[in-house]
Design an enzyme around this catalytic site. Sequence first.
Site, PDB file in Angstrom:
ATOM      1  N   ASP A 284      43.203  39.169  25.616  1.00 21.79           N
ATOM      2  CA  ASP A 284      43.359  37.810  26.123  1.00 21.79           C
ATOM      3  C   ASP A 284      44.206  37.933  27.376  1.00 21.79           C
ATOM      4  OD1 ASP A 284      42.509  35.112  25.723  1.00 21.79           O
ATOM      5  OD2 ASP A 284      44.601  34.578  25.461  1.00 21.79           O
TER       6      ASP A 284
ATOM      7  N   ASP B  13      40.326  37.511  41.349  1.00 21.67           N
ATOM      8  CA  ASP B  13      40.526  38.685  42.203  1.00 21.67           C
ATOM      9  C   ASP B  13      40.356  38.395  43.696  1.00 21.67           C
ATOM     10  OD1 ASP B  13      41.057  40.114  39.934  1.00 21.67           O
ATOM     11  OD2 ASP B  13      39.197  41.281  39.942  1.00 21.67           O
TER      12      ASP B  13
END
Length: 198
Positions: free
Chosen positions: A73, A159
Amino acid sequence: MIRENLPTLVIASHNAGKIAEFERILSGWWRIQPQAGLGVTAIAETGLSFIENAILKARHACRETGYAALADDSGLVVPALDGAPGLHSARYSGGDDASNNALLLNNMRDLGGEDRAAFYIAVLVLMRGTEDPAPIVAEGRWYGHIADAPRGDRGFGYDPLFVPFGENRHAAELSPEEKDRMSHRGIAVAQLLKHCGE
């Protein structure tokens, strides 16, 4: 190091990006099996922390398959946004990665300097069976800041916006090998392997 007769490890995720990273890093120790390939559906992430959600996902995959399972997670934390996107990183906007990135940029439009600091966090749980009383837990954090605009076409999630500390490149501009070495998930996996005696 490549071993023969590798044990099966179910990856308790449907996120193709995460699965690809785990396959690259862990294929020398386990035969990686995404849970979808075994007919396992996603479980509701009802925990109030990353570790709670990882435990829920790992136990569900163990129960459904009978194999050891690894759950991750993870998310992006922006302290100036009271920790958002945090636990809701993947569903921040209710849309895809591009929508999540756009919403994050919008919510940070008036923030500058240190207020743009952020970190990725990954919590891994390796559970050997449904009743495993002592699952292996590992955590990694990757510090940096949120840029004013996205850049790069590698990686996934946030990202394109995340600039790691000490880098001029965005995370989405790093090669897969560089990201595996530097990232929150790479750090957590290295810890996990130490716990496994490797």
